[in-house]
Design a protein around this motif. Structure first.
Motif, mmCIF file in Angstrom:
data_model
loop_
_atom_site.group_PDB
_atom_site.id
_atom_site.type_symbol
_atom_site.label_atom_id
_atom_site.label_comp_id
_atom_site.label_asym_id
_atom_site.label_seq_id
_atom_site.Cartn_x
_atom_site.Cartn_y
_atom_site.Cartn_z
ATOM 1 N N PRO A 152 0.831 -1.219 0.000
ATOM 2 C CA PRO A 152 0.000 0.000 0.000
ATOM 3 C C PRO A 152 0.857 1.257 0.000
ATOM 4 N N LEU A 153 0.554 2.169 -0.919
ATOM 5 C CA LEU A 153 1.348 3.388 -1.061
ATOM 6 C C LEU A 153 0.581 4.634 -0.627
ATOM 7 N N SER A 154 -0.573 4.898 -1.245
ATOM 8 C CA SER A 154 -1.348 6.092 -0.932
ATOM 9 C C SER A 154 -2.825 5.743 -0.937
ATOM 10 N N PHE A 155 -3.652 6.680 -0.489
ATOM 11 C CA PHE A 155 -5.078 6.386 -0.412
ATOM 12 C C PHE A 155 -5.909 7.614 -0.743
ATOM 13 N N GLU A 156 -7.178 7.358 -1.012
ATOM 14 C CA GLU A 156 -8.174 8.415 -1.162
ATOM 15 C C GLU A 156 -9.424 8.005 -0.410
ATOM 16 N N THR A 157 -9.998 8.925 0.336
ATOM 17 C CA THR A 157 -11.274 8.700 1.010
ATOM 18 C C THR A 157 -11.909 10.058 1.247
ATOM 19 N N SER A 158 -13.052 10.079 1.914
ATOM 20 C CA SER A 158 -13.770 11.334 2.130
ATOM 21 C C SER A 158 -13.905 11.637 3.616
ATOM 22 N N ALA A 159 -14.037 12.921 3.937
ATOM 23 C CA ALA A 159 -14.226 13.368 5.314
ATOM 24 C C ALA A 159 -15.058 14.649 5.299
ATOM 25 N N LEU A 160 -15.496 15.060 6.470
ATOM 26 C CA LEU A 160 -16.320 16.253 6.615
ATOM 27 C C LEU A 160 -15.436 17.476 6.794
ATOM 28 N N ILE A 161 -15.727 18.550 6.094
ATOM 29 C CA ILE A 161 -15.031 19.818 6.326
ATOM 30 C C ILE A 161 -16.047 20.825 6.866
ATOM 31 N N TYR A 162 -15.577 21.734 7.689
ATOM 32 C CA TYR A 162 -16.511 22.689 8.308
ATOM 33 C C TYR A 162 -15.864 24.063 8.449
ATOM 34 N N LYS A 206 -20.311 28.590 28.326
ATOM 35 C CA LYS A 206 -21.418 27.979 27.603
ATOM 36 C C LYS A 206 -21.147 27.930 26.102
ATOM 37 N N THR A 207 -20.532 28.983 25.588
ATOM 38 C CA THR A 207 -20.201 29.017 24.166
ATOM 39 C C THR A 207 -19.237 27.890 23.812
ATOM 40 N N GLU A 208 -18.232 27.692 24.651
ATOM 41 C CA GLU A 208 -17.277 26.611 24.416
ATOM 42 C C GLU A 208 -17.958 25.254 24.515
ATOM 43 N N GLU A 209 -18.898 25.127 25.436
ATOM 44 C CA GLU A 209 -19.634 23.874 25.589
ATOM 45 C C GLU A 209 -20.415 23.549 24.318
ATOM 46 N N TYR A 210 -21.064 24.557 23.765
ATOM 47 C CA TYR A 210 -21.806 24.333 22.525
ATOM 48 C C TYR A 210 -20.875 24.075 21.347
ATOM 49 N N PHE A 211 -19.735 24.755 21.351
ATOM 50 C CA PHE A 211 -18.807 24.549 20.236
ATOM 51 C C PHE A 211 -18.299 23.115 20.221
ATOM 52 N N GLN A 212 -18.109 22.532 21.384
ATOM 53 C CA GLN A 212 -17.663 21.138 21.437
ATOM 54 C C GLN A 212 -18.715 20.188 20.876
ATOM 55 N N GLN A 213 -19.967 20.643 20.821
ATOM 56 C CA GLN A 213 -21.048 19.850 20.239
ATOM 57 C C GLN A 213 -21.275 20.173 18.769
ATOM 58 N N ALA A 214 -20.531 21.149 18.263
ATOM 59 C CA ALA A 214 -20.791 21.645 16.912
ATOM 60 C C ALA A 214 -20.339 20.676 15.827
ATOM 61 N N GLY A 217 -21.808 14.350 15.527
ATOM 62 C CA GLY A 217 -21.467 12.947 15.694
ATOM 63 C C GLY A 217 -22.350 12.042 14.862
ATOM 64 N N ASN A 218 -23.556 12.554 14.524
ATOM 65 C CA ASN A 218 -24.472 11.814 13.669
ATOM 66 C C ASN A 218 -25.359 12.800 12.928
ATOM 67 N N LEU A 219 -26.221 12.290 12.074
ATOM 68 C CA LEU A 219 -27.056 13.171 11.257
ATOM 69 C C LEU A 219 -28.015 13.993 12.102
ATOM 70 N N GLU A 220 -28.459 13.454 13.205
ATOM 71 C CA GLU A 220 -29.358 14.214 14.080
ATOM 72 C C GLU A 220 -28.667 15.468 14.605
ATOM 73 N N PRO A 344 -19.910 11.867 10.091
ATOM 74 C CA PRO A 344 -20.821 11.535 11.187
ATOM 75 C C PRO A 344 -21.443 10.161 10.997
ATOM 76 N N MET A 345 -21.845 9.554 12.106
ATOM 77 C CA MET A 345 -22.622 8.327 12.028
ATOM 78 C C MET A 345 -24.002 8.649 11.445
ATOM 79 N N VAL A 346 -24.679 7.649 10.953
ATOM 80 C CA VAL A 346 -26.024 7.868 10.424
ATOM 81 C C VAL A 346 -26.968 8.195 11.571
ATOM 82 N N SER A 347 -26.869 7.475 12.665
ATOM 83 C CA SER A 347 -27.661 7.730 13.862
ATOM 84 C C SER A 347 -26.905 7.171 15.059
ATOM 85 N N SER A 348 -27.511 7.227 16.226
ATOM 86 C CA SER A 348 -26.852 6.671 17.414
ATOM 87 C C SER A 348 -26.770 5.150 17.340
#
Length: 464
Positions: A152-162, A206-214, A217-220, A344-348
């Motif tokens: 194996p030399l190199s790879f391609e896959t997908s990820a989320l950007i934000y 509180k802002t930091e708390e919400y940012f950690q949830q931003a 983890g799933n579609l919901e 993200p996961m599809v759901s929990s």
């Protein structure tokens, strides 16, 4: 000798000299008579290494020179057209004209190469191909019926950007709404309903708390942001991606729609119709109600351009985005902060799993220098892995390569849990059928019917 041939011969000698005698790139389309080797060339063993991506040239030339000096051999990289590439390898092997001793190949073609005698089980004397050096996806990609048939030399896959700047804004909005209650939208966001200023430390926490949830983890989680974010001016939507391209959709069904198992070579392990796949596709169809993406007009490039223009918060990208965004940020083309996250996961309850493609180095069964070819292949994927991304923009399959590049490491984590594209020749068009299925589901067609049609098609191709 004609002037044309003298110039061609001179060019070949110059190419060899420029590579410090040990390495240099040839074009496979050059006529054999025009590349006859000088007498000094026969003093050392020579291997030819074929590849089809011009972006690999500097990397391979450098590796060829270093390996050649270390082993006192010649390694000649040969750039050839990617049109019917494997057929060209076969033709050269039969004719023994610049026969490739080793070559780069997409992993999904390894069954075809192996059965044609153009690849064989590797002789990994240095024990490079193991779980300490490569993730399971890489080792599965180069496996065929229990044998490791490439490096194996190199790879391609997908990820989320934000867009991190926007998510910080969403986190602040969410924190203010929680602390101020229903009056947050009507009054001064810095004061409560009685005009008392908000505690800045509490708001920051509180802002930091919400940012950690931003980071969803799933579609919901993703839909929660879509429902609650008061988009800044100029932002057109939460998310856009190439819904017509299988590379950016496979993650929805990748954990449950199995074709050939992890190695993609087991005809007895085909699971297309199952409750989990149906549920994942139902969730996917539901996304269209939130994002309204036209499957026939939105392309990968258009979605990424909208992201770079600040018009959307999230998108799905392949590894090319790492360098693309870094350069845009450095040059001031984009002013916002950004990040890369795993899909993200599809759901929990339902997991996601991205698709991956691994570019590998195969050893030609016809080679007269198999031991040397194996040594160079192992050297390429192991000792040269750290320079691969810098020189080519290709993500190295080796686990510990490129550790100083944070965004690239996220892609490598996604790669580690990915499912390689099947390598069975009978299912070579599987991804085309699945791409059509996903387009139909996205546009509202009934899921179960579409999945059953795909299962029937693949069953017919594999003999049931």
């Amino acid at each position: 000798m004609s002037l044309k041939r003298r110039l061609a011969a001179a060019a070949v000698v110059a190419a060899f000299t420029a590579a410090v005698v040990y390495g240099g790139t040839l074009d496979v389309n050059t006529e054999p008579e025009e590349i006859s080797r000088p007498s000094w060339f026969d003093r050392k063993d020579t291997i030819y290494f074929w590849y089809s991506d011009e972006a690999m040239t500097n990397f391979l030339n450098s590796a060829a020179v270093a390996f050649g000096e270390e082993k006192d051999v010649h390694v000649i990289p040969v750039l050839t057209s990617d049109s019917q590439y494997l057929e060209a390898v076969n033709r050269a092997s039969v004719q023994e004209e610049q026969m490739p001793d080793a070559y780069i190949i997409s992993h999904d073609l390894l069954e075809k190469a192996y059965l044609a005698g153009l690849a064989e089980e590797i002789r990994d004397e240095g024990e490079v191909c193991n779980a300490n050096n490569f993730p399971a996806a890489a080792l599965s990609a180069v496996s065929y019926h229990g044998k490791t048939v490439a490096y194996p030399l190199s790879f391609e896959t997908s990820a989320l950007i934000y867009n991190e700047t926007y998510l910080q804004e969403w986190a602040l909005q969410s924190a203010q709404k929680e602390l101020l209650g229903d009056g947050a939208e009507d009054g001064d966001p810095a004061e409560d309903s009685e005009g008392i200023p908000l505690d800045e430390a509490l708001l920051a926490a509180k802002t930091e708390e919400y940012f950690q949830q931003a980071i969803p983890g799933n579609l919901e989680d993703l839909l929660t942001i879509a429902d609650t974010f008061d988009l800044p001016e100029g932002v057109e939507g939460i998310m856009k991606w190439a819904v017509s391209d299988i590379f950016y959709n496979y993650w929805i069904v990748g954990n449950y729609m199995i074709v050939g198992g992890d190695a993609g070579d087991d005809e007895s392990n085909i699971q297309i119709v199952n409750p989990e796949t149906i549920a994942c596709l139902e969730a996917y169809r539901g996304l269209n109600q939130f994002f309204f993406i036209e499957s026939d007009t939105v392309t990968y490039d258009s979605a990424i351009q909208d992201f770079m223009d600040g018009k959307i918060v999230f998108s799905i990208a392949t590894t090319d985005i790492v360098d693309r965004l870094a350069k845009a940020k450095e040059e001031g083309v984009i002013a916002f902060d950004y990040g890369v996250a795993m899909m993200p996961m599809v759901s929990s309850e339902l997991k996601s799993r991205s698709m991956s493609v691994t570019n590998a180095v195969a050893i030609n069964s016809y080679s007269r220098h198999k031991e040397l070819a194996n040594e160079f292949a192992a050297y390429l994927v192991d000792e040269c892995a750290d320079s691969l991304y810098e020189r080519t923009g290709k993500a190295p399959a080796k686990t510990d390569a490129g550790q100083d590049n944070g965004p690239l490491q996220i892609f490598k984590l996604e790669y580690a849990r990915s499912i390689p594209l099947p390598k069975m020749m009978e299912t070579g068009n599987f991804w085309l059928h699945l791409e059509r299925l996903l387009a139909k589901v996205w546009n509202g067609e009934e899921v179960t019917v579409q999945v059953q049609e795909l299962a029937d098609q693949i069953r017919a191709q594999t003999g049931g």
